[in-house]
Design an enzyme around this catalytic site. Structure first.
Site, PDB file in Angstrom:
ATOM      1  N   GLY A  15       0.798  -1.244   0.000  1.00  0.00           N
ATOM      2  CA  GLY A  15       0.000   0.000   0.000  1.00  0.00           C
ATOM      3  C   GLY A  15       0.816   1.273   0.000  1.00  0.00           C
ATOM      4  O   GLY A  15       0.259   2.363   0.106  1.00  0.00           O
ATOM      5  N   TYR A 158       6.473 -12.903 -15.329  1.00  0.00           N
ATOM      6  CA  TYR A 158       5.345 -12.155 -14.758  1.00  0.00           C
ATOM      7  C   TYR A 158       4.018 -12.829 -15.103  1.00  0.00           C
ATOM      8  O   TYR A 158       3.179 -13.075 -14.222  1.00  0.00           O
ATOM      9  CB  TYR A 158       5.385 -10.721 -15.293  1.00  0.00           C
ATOM     10  CG  TYR A 158       4.315  -9.809 -14.745  1.00  0.00           C
ATOM     11  CD1 TYR A 158       4.276  -9.515 -13.379  1.00  0.00           C
ATOM     12  CD2 TYR A 158       3.370  -9.220 -15.572  1.00  0.00           C
ATOM     13  CE1 TYR A 158       3.303  -8.666 -12.863  1.00  0.00           C
ATOM     14  CE2 TYR A 158       2.403  -8.370 -15.069  1.00  0.00           C
ATOM     15  CZ  TYR A 158       2.379  -8.093 -13.716  1.00  0.00           C
ATOM     16  OH  TYR A 158       1.413  -7.251 -13.204  1.00  0.00           O
TER      17      TYR A 158
HETATM   18  N1  LIG Z   1       0.713  -0.856 -12.818  1.00  0.00           N
HETATM   19  C1  LIG Z   1       0.183  -1.620 -13.732  1.00  0.00           C
HETATM   20  O1  LIG Z   1       0.064  -1.257 -14.920  1.00  0.00           O
HETATM   21  C2  LIG Z   1      -0.373  -2.973 -13.361  1.00  0.00           C
HETATM   22  C3  LIG Z   1      -1.124  -3.676 -14.315  1.00  0.00           C
HETATM   23  C4  LIG Z   1      -1.647  -4.926 -13.994  1.00  0.00           C
HETATM   24  C5  LIG Z   1      -1.435  -5.456 -12.723  1.00  0.00           C
HETATM   25  N2  LIG Z   1      -0.698  -4.756 -11.813  1.00  0.00           N
HETATM   26  C6  LIG Z   1      -0.514  -5.373 -10.490  1.00  0.00           C
HETATM   27  O2  LIG Z   1      -1.010  -4.500  -9.500  1.00  0.00           O
HETATM   28  C7  LIG Z   1      -0.234  -4.627  -8.305  1.00  0.00           C
HETATM   29  C8  LIG Z   1       0.299  -3.258  -7.900  1.00  0.00           C
HETATM   30  O3  LIG Z   1       1.055  -2.734  -8.995  1.00  0.00           O
HETATM   31  P1  LIG Z   1       1.708  -1.276  -8.926  1.00  0.00           P
HETATM   32  O4  LIG Z   1       2.016  -0.860 -10.306  1.00  0.00           O
HETATM   33  O5  LIG Z   1       0.882  -0.402  -8.058  1.00  0.00           O
HETATM   34  O6  LIG Z   1       3.086  -1.649  -8.191  1.00  0.00           O
HETATM   35  P2  LIG Z   1       4.190  -0.695  -7.544  1.00  0.00           P
HETATM   36  O7  LIG Z   1       3.895   0.742  -7.803  1.00  0.00           O
HETATM   37  O8  LIG Z   1       5.486  -1.279  -7.988  1.00  0.00           O
HETATM   38  O9  LIG Z   1       4.013  -0.983  -5.953  1.00  0.00           O
HETATM   39  C9  LIG Z   1       4.335  -2.232  -5.459  1.00  0.00           C
HETATM   40  C10 LIG Z   1       3.944  -2.279  -3.992  1.00  0.00           C
HETATM   41  O10 LIG Z   1       4.181  -3.605  -3.499  1.00  0.00           O
HETATM   42  C11 LIG Z   1       5.091  -3.554  -2.398  1.00  0.00           C
HETATM   43  N3  LIG Z   1       5.884  -4.781  -2.434  1.00  0.00           N
HETATM   44  C12 LIG Z   1       6.632  -5.277  -3.446  1.00  0.00           C
HETATM   45  N4  LIG Z   1       7.174  -6.463  -3.082  1.00  0.00           N
HETATM   46  C13 LIG Z   1       6.756  -6.717  -1.816  1.00  0.00           C
HETATM   47  C14 LIG Z   1       6.980  -7.759  -0.884  1.00  0.00           C
HETATM   48  N5  LIG Z   1       7.758  -8.815  -1.171  1.00  0.00           N
HETATM   49  N6  LIG Z   1       6.387  -7.691   0.334  1.00  0.00           N
HETATM   50  C15 LIG Z   1       5.602  -6.633   0.649  1.00  0.00           C
HETATM   51  N7  LIG Z   1       5.342  -5.612  -0.190  1.00  0.00           N
HETATM   52  C16 LIG Z   1       5.929  -5.651  -1.406  1.00  0.00           C
HETATM   53  C17 LIG Z   1       5.896  -2.280  -2.604  1.00  0.00           C
HETATM   54  O11 LIG Z   1       6.466  -1.840  -1.354  1.00  0.00           O
HETATM   55  P3  LIG Z   1       7.726  -0.781  -1.331  1.00  0.00           P
HETATM   56  O12 LIG Z   1       7.141   0.569  -1.702  1.00  0.00           O
HETATM   57  O13 LIG Z   1       8.235  -0.826   0.060  1.00  0.00           O
HETATM   58  O14 LIG Z   1       8.707  -1.270  -2.364  1.00  0.00           O
HETATM   59  C18 LIG Z   1       4.770  -1.352  -3.115  1.00  0.00           C
HETATM   60  O15 LIG Z   1       3.958  -0.928  -2.043  1.00  0.00           O
HETATM   61  C19 LIG Z   1       0.870  -5.639  -8.624  1.00  0.00           C
HETATM   62  O16 LIG Z   1       0.465  -6.913  -8.172  1.00  0.00           O
HETATM   63  C20 LIG Z   1       0.953  -5.613 -10.145  1.00  0.00           C
HETATM   64  O17 LIG Z   1       1.432  -6.815 -10.680  1.00  0.00           O
HETATM   65  C21 LIG Z   1      -0.166  -3.532 -12.095  1.00  0.00           C
END
Ligand SMILES: NC(=O)c1ccc[n+]([C@@H]2O[C@H](COP(=O)([O-])OP(=O)(O)OC[C@H]3O[C@@H](n4cnc5c(N)ncnc54)[C@H](OP(=O)(O)O)[C@@H]3O)[C@@H](O)[C@H]2O)c1
Length: 251
Positions: A15, A158
């Site tokens: 989050g 992925y």
């Molecule tokens: N963005 C897109 O276009 C997209 C599209 C489809 C699906 N998704 C999915 O949506 C979700 C969120 O994506 P996002 O783009 O918002 O990602 P993001 O901006 O990279 O944020 C990732 C979040 O996950 C946390 N995190 C990563 N590894 C972790 C671990 N091992 N334990 C606990 N926390 C962890 C990070 O914490 P820190 O801040 O401390 O690193 C951060 O809060 C993901 O599952 C991604 O695959 C994203």
């Protein structure tokens, strides 16, 4: 559609930024008690707590919990249970988004994709389901991806990890539906978060051309879907995948 989560305890993984951050915003706005996790970004996580605690009356707590660690997750869930006696909603949003052609994907990257995106959900669900069973109810939402259904080149690790999430979700929905526990996935298309800044403009334009609604996703597109899925309005929905893609999966 006004949805209230007063008296509900909601866990959101990842989050501190991106989609997870807006999930925290949405559930805090809906009056839930929100526990969210992050990996290393303590300062950003604290900013999320400060920003949304100023705006909303909800209780919001940030926790450094590595989803890959069984022990971390177990201890975190026990703390939430000690403080609240129950967990109503679990949203697994934390994720690792590796890129690279399959033969360029190192074993470390492969393992991290599986551990961050799949084993973390195993760790959370094994710990949380036992308390949802005691309450005879609950809702789990796993954030998957359009890539689980339609992988693009350079996304083998992925896509494989997100595909596993889709199958696991259906299996859990099947096994725990009779206890009034609903399990669904949200599969977003490209959502404008920090991750997207690493994608070239050319690729982004190609994606946009193939998106009938003509724009990239916004984090709130995912949050609004999660609010609906977690609410009573979705009480007959389980084991499904909601593709939040602007129609991109059609082309
Ligand atoms: N963005 C897109 O276009 C997209 C599209 C489809 C699906 N998704 C999915 O949506 C979700 C969120 O994506 P996002 O783009 O918002 O990602 P993001 O901006 O990279 O944020 C990732 C979040 O996950 C946390 N995190 C990563 N590894 C972790 C671990 N091992 N334990 C606990 N926390 C962890 C990070 O914490 P820190 O801040 O401390 O690193 C951060 O809060 C993901 O599952 C991604 O695959 C994203």
């Amino acid at each position: 559609m006004e949805i209230s989560f007063s008296d509900k305890v909601v866990i959101i993984t990842g989050g501190s930024r991106g989609i997870g951050k807006d999930l925290v915003r949405a559930f805090a706005q809906a009056n839930a008690k929100v526990y969210f996790t992050y990996l290393t970004n303590g300062e950003k996580a604290q900013n999320v707590v400060d920003e949304f605690s100023r705006r909303y009356a909800a209780t919001i707590k940030a926790n450094a919990v590595d989803g890959r660690s069984k022990e971390d997750v177990h201890n975190f869930i026990e703390t939430v249970i000690t403080e609240n006696k129950k967990i109503d909603v679990l949203i697994n949003s934390a994720g690792y988004i590796p890129r690279g052609l399959f033969l360029n994907t190192s074993e470390d990257v492969w393992k991290n994709a599986i551990e961050s995106n799949v084993s973390s959900i195993y760790n959370y669900c094994t710990n949380v389901l036992k308390y949802m069973l005691l309450e005879k109810g609950g809702c789990i939402i796993n954030i998957s991806s359009v890539s689980a259904h339609f992988p693009a080149k350079g996304q083998a690790a992925y896509s494989a990890s997100k595909g596993a999430i889709e199958s696991l979700t259906k299996a859990l929905a099947l096994e725990y539906g009779k206890y009034n526990i609903r399990v669904n996935t949200i599969a977003p298309g490209l959502v404008e978060t920090e991750v997207v800044k690493t994608i070239s403009n050319q690729v982004k334009q190609e994606i946009l051309k193939r998106t009938p609604l003509g724009r990239f996703g916004r984090a709130e597109d995912v949050s609004n879907t999660a609010l609906f899925l977690a609410s009573e309005n979705a009480s007959y929905i389980t084991g499904t995948q909601l593709l939040v893609t602007g129609g991109r999966h059609l082309d």
